[in-house]
Design a protein around this motif. Structure first.
Motif, short mmCIF file in Angstrom:
data_model
loop_
_atom_site.label_atom_id
_atom_site.label_comp_id
_atom_site.label_asym_id
_atom_site.label_seq_id
_atom_site.Cartn_x
_atom_site.Cartn_y
_atom_site.Cartn_z
N ASN A 145 0.82 -1.21 0.00
CA ASN A 145 0.00 0.00 0.00
C ASN A 145 0.86 1.26 0.00
N SER A 146 2.17 1.08 0.01
CA SER A 146 3.06 2.23 0.06
C SER A 146 3.15 2.92 -1.29
N SER A 147 3.49 4.21 -1.27
CA SER A 147 3.67 4.94 -2.52
C SER A 147 5.09 4.80 -3.06
N LEU A 148 6.03 4.27 -2.21
CA LEU A 148 7.40 4.00 -2.65
C LEU A 148 7.96 2.90 -1.77
N TRP A 149 8.56 1.88 -2.39
CA TRP A 149 9.16 0.77 -1.64
C TRP A 149 10.43 0.36 -2.37
N LEU A 150 11.55 0.77 -1.83
CA LEU A 150 12.85 0.46 -2.41
C LEU A 150 13.61 -0.49 -1.50
N LYS A 151 14.15 -1.58 -2.09
CA LYS A 151 14.97 -2.55 -1.36
C LYS A 151 16.28 -2.72 -2.10
N ALA A 152 17.40 -2.63 -1.36
CA ALA A 152 18.70 -2.74 -2.02
C ALA A 152 19.00 -4.14 -2.52
N ASP A 153 18.25 -5.14 -2.01
CA ASP A 153 18.49 -6.52 -2.45
C ASP A 153 17.55 -6.95 -3.57
N ASP A 154 16.78 -6.02 -4.13
CA ASP A 154 15.84 -6.39 -5.19
C ASP A 154 15.53 -5.16 -6.04
N GLY A 155 15.32 -5.37 -7.34
CA GLY A 155 14.88 -4.30 -8.22
C GLY A 155 15.99 -3.43 -8.78
N ILE A 156 17.26 -3.83 -8.56
CA ILE A 156 18.38 -3.01 -9.03
C ILE A 156 18.93 -3.58 -10.34
N THR A 157 19.10 -2.68 -11.31
CA THR A 157 19.77 -3.02 -12.56
C THR A 157 21.09 -2.27 -12.59
N ALA A 158 22.20 -3.01 -12.84
CA ALA A 158 23.52 -2.41 -12.76
C ALA A 158 24.19 -2.37 -14.13
#
Length: 742
Positions: free
Chosen positions: A568-581
């Protein structure tokens, strides 16, 4: 003609298709040439064909005949000398032909054999049984000919009034006839007697204009019209269609051609409770039109002065496609031609809202009737009865036929044959004239197609499922969805569309935009493989999804609550997921777990492995004040009421974790959450970037990772609360309440 050989042949047919006396062989399309106006020595007119099919085709037709039919076969003309004009007959016996009226049949003569452009069109002179006669023809040497066997359906309506076209309200009120009868505009000179032209608001019908007649003195009428029927012997034949909204408590005449007496026999006419008339013979529906209801009523009628019940008189009435009555002779009266009147009958003014009126001088076939019904139903958001079996486009192709989802069927589409151009739509069973939803009905509106070309349709119907929430058949981590499911069928390609769901009067768990998700699935099992589309907006109980692609044959439903609190959050950032390098290890994109945002690197951002309890962290290094050179920028603004962050600063200088790139006021701090301050390095700030600043102290901010939590919802000073590693911590206020950062 050849004097040397004694040849003098003024009429001829092929013995392969005809006979000795010119009678055609059944199914062979025999053609006879005769009666040349000049036949001298050395004059010859010879025809041969390409062995094309004698079946009808709907291609390679002149522009005005697109949607009609022609014989597939083409004949080549060779002329030596000059035979002048000739007569030509074409035998239809044994052929399957759509046309039945004089106006259906034409001869096409073309110089290059491409009949779609430049062809000469010749009306049939006479029809004698199965024999078409074309007299006095000029057939140039080297030209080609073929036969049109069906004129386009929408080109033969003799009266056609549609409120979205041909209405003029400047001075004299005028409603133009788009049908074949000339000079048949319905007018009113007196301003006080002119109907109201509704081009916005709920008096529309599915976003289309209507004319409101007040029942006091509003009236428009045409000049005296010629007989609108096609007469065969003593009988009259016609087909009528009308779309209107009943607004009068007492049944009144919507429109009529009548004898203007008292009482006044009806040439044609309709009452707002759904009865239709021809020559004063009436068909009564089994389901009358209710007050406030929009109806599509149509009738095919054969009336005859012989007054033999069940033999010469037959009126077949439909309401929304369902057969409402099959009435035979009641009280035939031969009514002479008169003006068409809308708004008054028999000295009584009528209160009604009318959108469209169409009449034909013939009995339409069942498929032709379905074509017109489909056009009117899709235009006005009327769901046809399942007994029609299929919605058809202007050429008779099926565009909707799924009976399992035949509930509140509606759609957008364009069809140049009928003039349909409907870029937004809702079902009048659940919505209204301007798309406002009826409470508790779950109204769906489709609008804004990115591409809408001829024969493009996007049609929706549902399974009549419950509008209550259910917790089953959902992707993992989603809590609730509407029970109802909708099926989408395409013809052509409308591109992307906007959808809105009206949840007024429906109990749902969701309260903010991020609660709502559109599920799109290929097989209707939303528990596996569904495409997820986040809502664009949720305002006044209406959820909107913009720029959505829904493939043909796919199903949709509405998630009304995400599964757990993070979703339900408007932003959810996790350093262990969702990163493209990048290849060098620098971060290029950091994806929001909820799909709302995607953060793109500006400068250099890196990932540090196993920094906190074997989990990665994102590292950003900057120096100085102002907009940092190394940062990540999102694609979508966010609203923060409560926020959580695990981070440390690695320095004692001003550090802000979440900030806005928007320049607000004169503050150098800007809009931030978890902001820093170089003069007070232990402060954790929340500020609106103008004059409000709240903070709490975190003495370990630069030495270790801590869990920081801000709640910005308080309405009294200090206007926010905070927790550090789960424990409440005092917040100080420097100014007024924080404007939630975006």
């Amino acid at each position: 003609m050849d004097n040397v050989n004694g040849l003098n042949q003024p009429q001829s047919n092929s013995n392969n298709t005809g006979t000795g006396d010119g009678t055609g062989q059944s199914g062979l399309g025999n053609l006879v040439l005769k009666n040349p106006s000049s036949l001298n020595d050395g004059d010859f007119l010879i025809l041969g064909h390409d062995n094309g099919s004698l079946a009808e085709q709907g291609t390679e037709l002149p522009t005005d005949f697109i949607g009609g039919k022609r014989i597939g076969r083409e004949w080549l003309i060779k002329q030596t000398g000059d035979v002048g004009t000739v007569d030509l007959t074409f035998d239809l016996s044994g052929l399957s032909i759509s046309g039945s009226e004089d106006f259906d049949f034409k001869l096409l003569i073309d110089a290059d054999g491409d009949f779609s452009a430049g062809a000469t069109i010749v009306d049939v002179t006479n029809i004698n049984g199965d024999l078409l006669e074309f007299n006095g023809l000029d057939l140039p040497d080297g030209s080609y000919l073929t036969v049109i066997t069906k004129k386009p359906l929408f080109s033969i309506a003799n009266l056609w009034y549609k409120a979205n076209e041909g209405v003029s309200t400047s001075g004299t009120f005028s409603w133009a006839n788009s049908g074949t009868i000339p000079n048949a505009q319905a007018q009113q000179i007196n301003a006080s007697q002119q109907p109201t032209y509704n081009i916005s608001g709920t008096s529309q019908i599915n976003f289309n204009p209507t004319l409101t007649f007040d029942g006091v003195d509003d009236l428009i009428e045409t000049p005296v019209l010629p007989d609108i029927y096609n007469k065969e012997g003593r009988g009259e034949r016609s087909t009528q269609f009308a779309v209107y909204r009943r607004i009068s408590t007492n049944p009144v005449i919507v429109y009529s051609i009548d004898a203007a007496g008292t009482p006044s026999p009806l040439h044609i006419g309709m009452t707002d409770d759904g009865r239709m008339y021809q020559q004063n013979t009436v068909a009564v529906p089994t389901s009358t039109t209710a007050l406030g209801e929009v109806a599509l009523t149509d009738m095919t009628a054969v009336t005859d002065s012989t007054e033999v019940p069940g033999t010469f008189n037959s009126l077949i009435l439909n309401k929304n496609g369902a057969v409402g009555a099959n009435e035979f002779f009641v009280s035939y009266t031969d009514v002479a031609p008169n003006p068409l009147r809308i708004g008054r009958y028999n000295g009584i003014f009528n209160q009604v809202e009318i959108a469209e009126l169409v009449t034909y001088p013939i009995i339409l076939s069942e498929s032709e009737r379905r074509i017109v019904q489909s056009y009117l139903a899709l235009k006005y958001g009327i769901s046809l009865d399942t007994s029609v079996n299929a919605y058809l486009d202007g050429e008779g192709n099926q565009i909707w036929s799924n009976t399992n989802y035949w509930n509140d069927v509606f759609g957008i589409g364009r069809d140049d044959l009928s003039g349909l151009n409907q870029p937004q739509s809702n079902s009048l069973n659940t919505g209204s004239g301007d798309g406002t939803g009826q409470s508790g009905k779950g109204n769906l509106v489709i609008s804004n197609p990115s591409s809408l070309d001829d024969k493009d349709y996007f049609i929706v119907g549902h399974d009549n499922g419950s509008l209550a929430e259910q917790a089953t058949e959902l992707p993992s981590n989603y809590r609730n969805r509407i029970g109802r499911e909708w099926l989408v069928q395409h013809s052509g390609d409308v591109g992307t569309v906007d959808l809105s769901f009206d949840l007024s009067g429906i109990t749902v768990s969701g309260t903010i935009t991020s609660d709502f998700v559109l599920l799109i699935d290929s097989d209707g099992d939303f528990g596996n493989g569904a495409t997820i589309v986040n809502a664009s907006n949720f305002t006044n109980n209406v959820v909107t999804f913009n720029g959505v692609t829904i493939p043909d044959g796919h199903y949709i439903t509405l998630v009304t609550k995400r599964g757990f609190i993070f979703q339900n959050s408007s932003l959810w950032l996790k350093a262990d997921d969702g990163i493209t390098a990048f290849g060098n290890g620098n971060v290029s994109i950091w994806a929001d777990q909820n799909g709302i945002n995607s953060l793109t690197t500006r400068g250099n951002v890196t990932v540090n492995p196993e920094v906190i309890n074997f989990n990665e962290s994102v590292r950003i290094v900057n120096s100085g004040d102002g907009l940092p050179a190394n940062r990540m920028e999102g694609t979508t603004p966010i609203s923060a009421v409560e926020a959580f962050a695990i981070y440390k600063t690695n320095s004692t200088t001003q550090t802000s974790l979440i900030g806005s790139t928007v320049n607000v006021g004169s503050s150098t701090t800007g809009q931030v959450i978890f902001g820093g301050q170089s003069s007070n390095p232990n402060r954790v700030l929340a500020t609106d970037g103008v004059n409000s600043r709240q903070f709490y102290l975190n003495s370990e901010l630069s030495s270790k990772f801590t869990l920081n939590n801000y709640d910005l919802s308080l309405s009294a000073s200090p206007f926010s609360s905070a927790r550090l590693d789960g424990a409440s911590i005092a917040v100080s206020n420097e100014g007024e309440s924080v404007i939630i950062p975006n």
